[in-house]
Scaffold this motif. Structure first.
Motif, mmCIF file in Angstrom:
data_model
loop_
_atom_site.group_PDB
_atom_site.id
_atom_site.type_symbol
_atom_site.label_atom_id
_atom_site.label_comp_id
_atom_site.label_asym_id
_atom_site.label_seq_id
_atom_site.Cartn_x
_atom_site.Cartn_y
_atom_site.Cartn_z
ATOM 1 N N LEU A 97 -3.646 -10.882 -6.675
ATOM 2 C CA LEU A 97 -4.944 -10.582 -6.339
ATOM 3 C C LEU A 97 -5.207 -9.262 -5.745
ATOM 4 N N VAL A 98 -4.280 -8.594 -5.137
ATOM 5 C CA VAL A 98 -4.367 -7.381 -4.506
ATOM 6 C C VAL A 98 -4.445 -6.428 -5.755
ATOM 7 N N CYS A 99 -3.824 -6.674 -6.712
ATOM 8 C CA CYS A 99 -3.940 -5.680 -8.113
ATOM 9 C C CYS A 99 -5.290 -5.580 -8.512
ATOM 10 N N GLN A 100 -6.259 -6.241 -8.333
ATOM 11 C CA GLN A 100 -7.688 -6.092 -8.487
ATOM 12 C C GLN A 100 -8.261 -5.161 -7.435
ATOM 13 N N GLY A 101 -7.773 -4.696 -6.414
ATOM 14 C CA GLY A 101 -8.201 -3.857 -5.402
ATOM 15 C C GLY A 101 -8.780 -4.806 -4.268
ATOM 16 N N ALA A 102 -8.530 -6.143 -4.051
ATOM 17 C CA ALA A 102 -8.999 -7.085 -3.281
ATOM 18 C C ALA A 102 -8.175 -7.368 -2.190
ATOM 19 N N GLU A 103 -8.934 -7.762 -1.007
ATOM 20 C CA GLU A 103 -8.161 -8.115 0.229
ATOM 21 C C GLU A 103 -8.072 -9.775 0.193
ATOM 22 N N PRO A 104 -6.913 -10.314 0.190
ATOM 23 C CA PRO A 104 -6.875 -11.670 0.381
ATOM 24 C C PRO A 104 -7.522 -12.336 1.894
ATOM 25 N N LEU A 105 -8.277 -13.336 1.564
ATOM 26 C CA LEU A 105 -8.983 -13.759 2.682
ATOM 27 C C LEU A 105 -8.535 -15.372 3.163
ATOM 28 N N LEU A 106 -8.460 -16.065 1.904
ATOM 29 C CA LEU A 106 -8.222 -17.456 2.448
ATOM 30 C C LEU A 106 -7.204 -17.964 1.151
ATOM 31 N N PHE A 107 -6.398 -18.983 1.634
ATOM 32 C CA PHE A 107 -5.384 -19.780 0.740
ATOM 33 C C PHE A 107 -5.477 -20.962 1.041
ATOM 34 N N LEU A 108 -5.264 -21.828 -0.221
ATOM 35 C CA LEU A 108 -5.302 -23.061 -0.052
ATOM 36 C C LEU A 108 -4.114 -23.526 -1.126
ATOM 37 N N ASP A 109 -3.324 -24.577 -0.706
ATOM 38 C CA ASP A 109 -2.111 -25.246 -1.080
ATOM 39 C C ASP A 109 -2.338 -26.490 -1.951
ATOM 40 N N TYR A 110 -1.702 -26.751 -2.933
ATOM 41 C CA TYR A 110 -1.652 -28.077 -3.399
ATOM 42 C C TYR A 110 -0.033 -28.457 -3.589
ATOM 43 N N PHE A 111 0.153 -29.634 -2.829
ATOM 44 C CA PHE A 111 1.623 -30.291 -2.780
ATOM 45 C C PHE A 111 1.793 -31.672 -3.296
#
Length: 349
Positions: A97-111
């Motif tokens: 994601l950061v390769c696009q120049g963006a700051e990661p804000l939120l994350f969701l997981d699937y387990f």
């Protein structure tokens, strides 16, 4: 409400709703540690809320990424060492994601698993939370799926979903031109790509996961190969804010050979000096065990370089200092050229 004849429950079919609820309670403290500006509501609802204005954005563009961990999971499952596999999951998403120049804000997981084992699941999700903390994004929700009959005993699968933002017009790559310098950031092992081949090579070697690591006798082979993927987010964002970063390439599946061209204009290429850094011992062992040619390891593994920055020549020295101050090992790999394709000089092996 009428009573069924046989009194069967969902738990009798292999799904324990109470265990799922207990897991949510266990991981709430870990999720809370990842809270950041913008989070409005997290675990427990049907959806998670995030306020971009509260996070400081005025005219934001959203960026999303999703990924998994691949067959590195097999080693974690077989060894029972599941504490850091969640870091890998986060890293594979947010480093992209950061390769696009963006700051990661939120994350969701699937387990997903056949039978929910509370202790193991808690360790896995605590690892996910640790990865979120290290990258500055909030673990804001997710899904735990107990699916008997779909997974063998002890098996599980993971997927991750990251959402980030940047101000309009700040996206990368931008202005890549001949003469730009390539700065490589060191990896700390295989990260999370190429593990189908890694597992095959371990099989060829005749060693087990509990054998002494051939290149580091202080740990087992399994532990060494489970070293979690490095997170480059905060360091790279600092470099972007300093100015002069034109592109970023996360070195994942496809290695150096396939990933750098993804961020270059079609009419430009790059030259990389393979003698500018030392091939880490893990890759030397893998190459020797399989009798692999250099071209094969370059297109399969990161070979010790986990992220490449394409930077303005006049800013290369200053950005190197910024990155080193942030804890990175920085290598000047080469430069952008007018000849399309990636050309290698020197040798790794």
């Amino acid at each position: 409400m009428s009573q069924g004849k046989n009194g069967l429950t969902y738990a009798d079919a292999g799904v324990d709703i109470d265990a799922g609820n207990a897991l949510v309670d266990r991981i709430k403290p870990a999720a809370k540690r990842t809270a950041r500006s913008g989070v409005m509501a997290g675990l427990g609802g049907f959806g998670a809320l995030f306020d971009l204005k509260d996070a400081g954005y005025k005219d934001p563009i959203l960026v999303a990424a999703t990924d998994g961990v691949g067959t590195k999971l097999r080693i974690a499952i077989d060894t029972g060492n599941v504490d850091t596999i969640g870091i890998d999951l986060v890293a594979m998403c947010v480093n992209d994601l950061v390769c696009q120049g963006a700051e990661p804000l939120l994350f969701l997981d699937y387990f997903a698993t056949g039978k929910l084992e509370l202790d193991s699941a808690t360790r896995i999700i605590n690892g996910i939370a640790a990865g979120c903390e290290q990258s500055g994004c909030a673990l804001i929700g997710g899904e735990t799926a107990e699916m008997p009959g779909m997974y063998s005993e002890g098996d599980f699968d993971l997927a991750g979903f990251a959402v980030g933002a940047m101000e309009r017009g700040a996206d990368l790559p931008v202005d890549v031109k001949a003469g730009d310098v390539l700065l490589g950031l060191g990896s700390n092992g295989v990260h999370s790509n190429g593990y189908s081949l890694v597992r095959k090579l371990v099989e060829v070697s005749g060693l087990g996961w509990d054998a002494t690591c051939p290149w580091d006798d202080s740990q087992t082979l399994g532990a060494a190969l489970l070293a979690p993927t490095r997170l480059y987010v905060k360091q790279v964002l600092e470099a972007i804010r300093a100015g002069g970063v034109h592109a970023l390439a996360h070195i994942t599946g496809g290695g150096l050979t396939e990933n750098l061209p993804r961020v270059l204009p079609e009419d430009l290429g790059a030259t990389i000096d393979l003698s500018s850094w030392d091939l880490p011992p893990v890759f030397k062992w893998l190459a020797a065990t399989g009798g692999m040619e250099e071209a094969e390891i370059l297109k399969t593994f990161n070979c010790g370089i986990g992220m490449i920055l394409v930077v303005a020549e006049e800013e290369a020295e200053a950005l190197t200092k910024v990155l080193e101050a942030a804890g990175e090992t920085v290598t000047k790999l080469g430069a952008i050229t007018e000849a399309p394709g990636v050309a290698y000089e020197g040798s790794l092996l």
